[in-house]
Design a protein around this motif. Sequence first.
Motif, PDB file in Angstrom:
ATOM      1  N   MET A   1       0.837  -1.201   0.000  1.00 22.01           N
ATOM      2  CA  MET A   1       0.000   0.000   0.000  1.00 22.01           C
ATOM      3  C   MET A   1       0.868   1.247   0.000  1.00 22.01           C
ATOM      4  SD  MET A   1      -2.997  -1.055   2.710  1.00 22.01           S
ATOM      5  CE  MET A   1      -3.817   0.519   2.450  1.00 22.01           C
ATOM      6  N   THR A   2       0.388   2.294  -0.660  1.00 25.57           N
ATOM      7  CA  THR A   2       1.131   3.551  -0.741  1.00 25.57           C
ATOM      8  C   THR A   2       1.119   4.272   0.605  1.00 25.57           C
ATOM      9  OG1 THR A   2       0.487   3.789  -3.052  1.00 25.57           O
ATOM     10  CG2 THR A   2       1.293   5.765  -1.925  1.00 25.57           C
ATOM     11  N   THR A   3       2.274   4.766   1.013  1.00 27.40           N
ATOM     12  CA  THR A   3       2.362   5.555   2.235  1.00 27.40           C
ATOM     13  C   THR A   3       1.709   6.915   2.008  1.00 27.40           C
ATOM     14  OG1 THR A   3       4.439   4.494   2.859  1.00 27.40           O
ATOM     15  CG2 THR A   3       3.944   6.612   3.885  1.00 27.40           C
ATOM     16  N   ARG A   4       0.892   7.344   2.971  1.00 23.49           N
ATOM     17  CA  ARG A   4       0.177   8.614   2.865  1.00 23.49           C
ATOM     18  C   ARG A   4       0.718   9.592   3.904  1.00 23.49           C
ATOM     19  NH1 ARG A   4      -4.718   8.672   4.186  1.00 23.49           N
ATOM     20  NH2 ARG A   4      -5.634   9.982   2.544  1.00 23.49           N
ATOM     21  N   VAL A   5       1.015  10.815   3.458  1.00 29.24           N
ATOM     22  CA  VAL A   5       1.692  11.798   4.307  1.00 29.24           C
ATOM     23  C   VAL A   5       0.908  13.110   4.333  1.00 29.24           C
ATOM     24  CG1 VAL A   5       3.798  13.185   4.578  1.00 29.24           C
ATOM     25  CG2 VAL A   5       3.951  10.794   3.853  1.00 29.24           C
ATOM     26  N   ILE A  27       5.498   8.408  -2.858  1.00 32.76           N
ATOM     27  CA  ILE A  27       4.749   8.586  -1.610  1.00 32.76           C
ATOM     28  C   ILE A  27       3.613   9.569  -1.847  1.00 32.76           C
ATOM     29  CG2 ILE A  27       4.887   9.487   0.750  1.00 32.76           C
ATOM     30  CD1 ILE A  27       7.793   8.464   0.795  1.00 32.76           C
ATOM     31  N   GLU A  28       2.421   9.213  -1.414  1.00 31.98           N
ATOM     32  CA  GLU A  28       1.243  10.060  -1.622  1.00 31.98           C
ATOM     33  C   GLU A  28       1.164  11.159  -0.565  1.00 31.98           C
ATOM     34  OE1 GLU A  28      -3.647   9.820  -1.330  1.00 31.98           O
ATOM     35  OE2 GLU A  28      -2.455   7.978  -1.410  1.00 31.98           O
ATOM     36  N   VAL A  29       1.030  12.404  -1.003  1.00 31.97           N
ATOM     37  CA  VAL A  29       0.792  13.512  -0.082  1.00 31.97           C
ATOM     38  C   VAL A  29      -0.725  13.682   0.030  1.00 31.97           C
ATOM     39  CG1 VAL A  29       1.118  15.955   0.388  1.00 31.97           C
ATOM     40  CG2 VAL A  29       2.971  14.621  -0.644  1.00 31.97           C
ATOM     41  N   ASP A  49      -0.376   8.074   7.255  1.00 30.90           N
ATOM     42  CA  ASP A  49       0.580   7.207   7.941  1.00 30.90           C
ATOM     43  C   ASP A  49       1.633   8.024   8.679  1.00 30.90           C
ATOM     44  OD1 ASP A  49      -0.399   4.617   6.803  1.00 30.90           O
ATOM     45  OD2 ASP A  49       0.202   5.594   4.935  1.00 30.90           O
ATOM     46  N   VAL A  50       2.015   9.167   8.097  1.00 29.35           N
ATOM     47  CA  VAL A  50       3.095   9.998   8.640  1.00 29.35           C
ATOM     48  C   VAL A  50       2.726  11.475   8.504  1.00 29.35           C
ATOM     49  CG1 VAL A  50       5.541  10.636   8.429  1.00 29.35           C
ATOM     50  CG2 VAL A  50       4.835   8.276   7.981  1.00 29.35           C
TER      51      VAL A  50
END
Length: 223
Positions: A1-5, A27-29, A49-50
């Motif tokens: 899964m794509t990390t979401r920030v 990485i997805e903003v 996520d972050v």
Amino acid sequence: MTTRVVIADDQALVRTGFRMILTAGGIEVAGEAADGAEAVEAVRRLRPDVVLMDIRMPTMDGLEATRRILATSTGCRVLILTTFDLDRYVYAALAAGASGFLLKDVTPEHLVAAVSLVTTGDALLAPSITRRLVERFAIPAATQPAVHRDLTTLTPRELEVLTLMGHGLSNAEIATDLTLSEATVKTHAARIFAKLSLRDRAQAVVLAYETGLITPGDQSAGR
């Protein structure tokens, strides 16, 4: 899964630059915030996520935002952004549960790697900087809540692992030092976090100093 920030910074150009770097790194903003209050709301609404969190922002600073986010969100990680490598607010954010910090002049490769690292549940620590920061601002053990002072729940081996964490050693380095497998060290670390109510390695470093397990100027630190 794509990390979401979520990127929280009061400077639009900084947010834009970080967005471009993270997007290029896969990485997805998920969103942006111009102050701490917006960051808290963005996390509640977007469930990233972050969070890349600046400290000095209007309305609500990054430290208070970090406290609120980590008090209500078990899955989100916070990476502190700062222009200073020795900042008492960065120390307070680490103590509050932030998973590490980055200087704003971080390289694109390091930024992407840092976000990916904390997403796995690890903490981002630059051992020499973190150790200097903790030595400068650590609160005396006597003022800490009982849960953080009581190390009697740890086994002798867990105390050894916590001490080496405080010195800034990685799991692989601890494994070599104690003649253990890296998997065993990870198990010890997980038990330490659970027993002492710690989120991750960043808080473990702070705790090692605040309890007196490591003292400022300890010559074995960072060996």
